[in-house]
Design an enzyme around this catalytic site. Structure first.
Site, PDB file in Angstrom:
ATOM      1  N   ASN A  40       0.837  -1.209   0.000  1.00  0.00           N
ATOM      2  CA  ASN A  40       0.000   0.000   0.000  1.00  0.00           C
ATOM      3  C   ASN A  40       0.868   1.255   0.000  1.00  0.00           C
ATOM      4  OD1 ASN A  40      -2.205  -1.690   0.272  1.00  0.00           O
ATOM      5  ND2 ASN A  40      -2.526  -1.258   2.449  1.00  0.00           N
ATOM      6  N   GLU A  91       4.525  -6.139   9.512  1.00  0.00           N
ATOM      7  CA  GLU A  91       3.918  -7.327   8.922  1.00  0.00           C
ATOM      8  C   GLU A  91       4.975  -8.225   8.282  1.00  0.00           C
ATOM      9  OE1 GLU A  91      -0.581  -5.619   7.992  1.00  0.00           O
ATOM     10  OE2 GLU A  91       0.807  -5.924   6.326  1.00  0.00           O
ATOM     11  N   LYS A 128      -1.652   8.717  14.419  1.00  0.00           N
ATOM     12  CA  LYS A 128      -2.829   8.814  13.557  1.00  0.00           C
ATOM     13  C   LYS A 128      -4.067   8.551  14.400  1.00  0.00           C
ATOM     14  CE  LYS A 128      -0.409   5.888  11.445  1.00  0.00           C
ATOM     15  NZ  LYS A 128       0.341   4.910  10.623  1.00  0.00           N
ATOM     16  N   THR A 157      -9.834   1.098   4.955  1.00  0.00           N
ATOM     17  CA  THR A 157      -8.667   0.247   4.755  1.00  0.00           C
ATOM     18  C   THR A 157      -7.587   1.004   3.981  1.00  0.00           C
ATOM     19  OG1 THR A 157     -10.143  -1.663   4.599  1.00  0.00           O
ATOM     20  CG2 THR A 157      -7.864  -1.986   3.897  1.00  0.00           C
ATOM     21  N   ASP A 203      -1.949   3.822   5.986  1.00  0.00           N
ATOM     22  CA  ASP A 203      -0.793   3.616   5.114  1.00  0.00           C
ATOM     23  C   ASP A 203      -0.623   4.794   4.162  1.00  0.00           C
ATOM     24  OD1 ASP A 203      -0.368   1.103   6.264  1.00  0.00           O
ATOM     25  OD2 ASP A 203      -1.694   0.129   4.824  1.00  0.00           O
ATOM     26  N   CYS A 251      -8.266   8.658   0.048  1.00  0.00           N
ATOM     27  CA  CYS A 251      -8.202   7.205   0.170  1.00  0.00           C
ATOM     28  C   CYS A 251      -9.516   6.606   0.674  1.00  0.00           C
ATOM     29  CB  CYS A 251      -7.057   6.828   1.111  1.00  0.00           C
ATOM     30  SG  CYS A 251      -7.007   5.082   1.569  1.00  0.00           S
TER      31      CYS A 251
END
Length: 363
Positions: free
Chosen positions: A97, A195, A276, A306, A310, A340
């Site tokens: 992303n 991740e 954030k 979603t 990012d 987004c």
């Protein structure tokens, strides 16, 4: 330095890689517009064009997932089976992303990660290519499937996500190759997330620090404590409100409590923390300075959150490496995140630079 106005498709033109940052210092150059009767937009591609037509790239090291979307009215209760209104598979993963966000914002971007030899790996590779990302350091492994995630998307745009690591967590070499480490050392800025194995992040962060390249660690991913060895090599930690609470074991229910939790991060060795806060905006805390607060730029409709975090982190990184002030970086990132959330999917929702600039002009 900045994104080249002529560089509309980074995958077609490889940048000459230069490291132009001073030791252990995040760039915070101020934009000084040339004398003119017309106001200059500090976010335009041409505003930061490099005089030698070369810019140090954004390097994203992280995950790539196939996101399996199921649209539901509500989350199922324990032991309950419900029907989804719709389901589809889209490219995503925090690393991918952020890389596509960098590419679509017209900044030369490399992605260092792993996918499997399967259909999902092809889906992600094509999505990265479509976003203008350099894939010289994307590996395809045969002993693990491509990582994937189940995204349960509710009607209000909120989501719950379950991740299966796959190639993101398996089959990494014990030591990264010299070619991979070299692109890190020659970056303008490096983005990491959680991740992928911490051991990989530590190697990358060490290599970046050795070359005085700033590193931003997005705290999203596994919920285990961040290794102290990793924390000492990063320049900015970027958690959301929930991640900050988990990492510090402190409440984040108010701005005062968030500030106290950030203080604990400072004591852990992180001088800058970019928090954030979803619909409450974002805050950049720099040790010894007043926090910089940024409210959200409201979207007409929230379709899917979603990838919003990012997008924010990657857009902030792009603005920072281009030499914008921290306040400008926060505003640029807020505009990108606003765009987004208006589109379903993670990678499909990454905004292009022109759209971000148009929104900034309009607000």
């Amino acid at each position: 330095m900045g994104a080249l106005s002529t560089l509309s498709s980074p995958k077609l033109i490889k940048p000459t890689i230069l490291n132009q940052f001073s030791p252990n210092k995040i760039p915070s150059l101020q934009f000084n517009p040339p004398p003119s009767t017309k106001p200059t937009n500090p976010f335009s591609s041409s505003a930061f064009k490099s005089s030698n037509d070369a810019v140090p790239p954004l390097v994203v090291v992280g995950s790539a997932n196939a996101d399996i979307y199921v649209e539901i009215d509500r989350l199922p209760k324990e032991g309950e089976t419900i029907s989804a209104k719709k389901g589809q598979t889209l490219a995503g993963g925090k690393g991918a992303n952020q890389a596509v966000c960098g590419g679509k914002l017209e900044y030369p971007t490399y992605f260092l990660g792993q996918v499997g030899k399967d259909a999902n790996g092809k889906l992600i590779t094509e999505a990265l290519e479509g976003g203008g990302v350099f894939l010289d350091h994307l590996s395809t492994v045969s002993d693990a499937p491509t990582g994937h995630a189940v995204v349960m998307l509710q009607g209000d745009g909120q989501n719950s996500i379950i991740i299966v690591g796959g190639a993101n967590m398996e089959c990494w070499p014990e030591s990264l190759g010299e070619e991979d480490l070299e692109v890190v050392r020659n970056a303008g800025i490096v983005l990491l997330q959680r991740e992928i194995p911490d051991s990989v992040n530590v190697q990358v962060a060490k290599a970046a620090r050795s070359a005085h390249v700033p590193v931003i660690l997005d705290a999203g991913g596994v919920d285990s404590p961040i290794p102290p060895e990793l924390l000492k090599f990063i320049d900015i930690l970027s958690p959301n409100e929930t991640e900050l609470a988990r990492l510090t074991n402190m409440s984040t229910e108010s701005f005062e409590k968030i500030s106290q939790a950030v203080g604990k991060c400072h004591k852990m060795g992180v001088k800058q923390v970019l928090v954030k806060l979803g619909h409450k905006g974002s805050v950049l805390f720099t040790q010894g300075e007043e926090p910089i607060r940024q409210s959200i730029i409201s979207a007409p409709a929230v379709v899917d959150t979603t990838g919003a975090g990012d997008t924010f982190t990657a857009a902030f990184a792009v603005a920072l490496v281009e030499g914008k002030s921290k306040k400008e970086c926060m505003r640029f990132a807020a505009a990108a995140a606003s765009l987004c959330v208006q589109v379903k999917g993670a990678i499909p929702s990454m905004p292009d630079r022109e759209s971000v600039l148009d929104l900034l002009q309009a607000v």
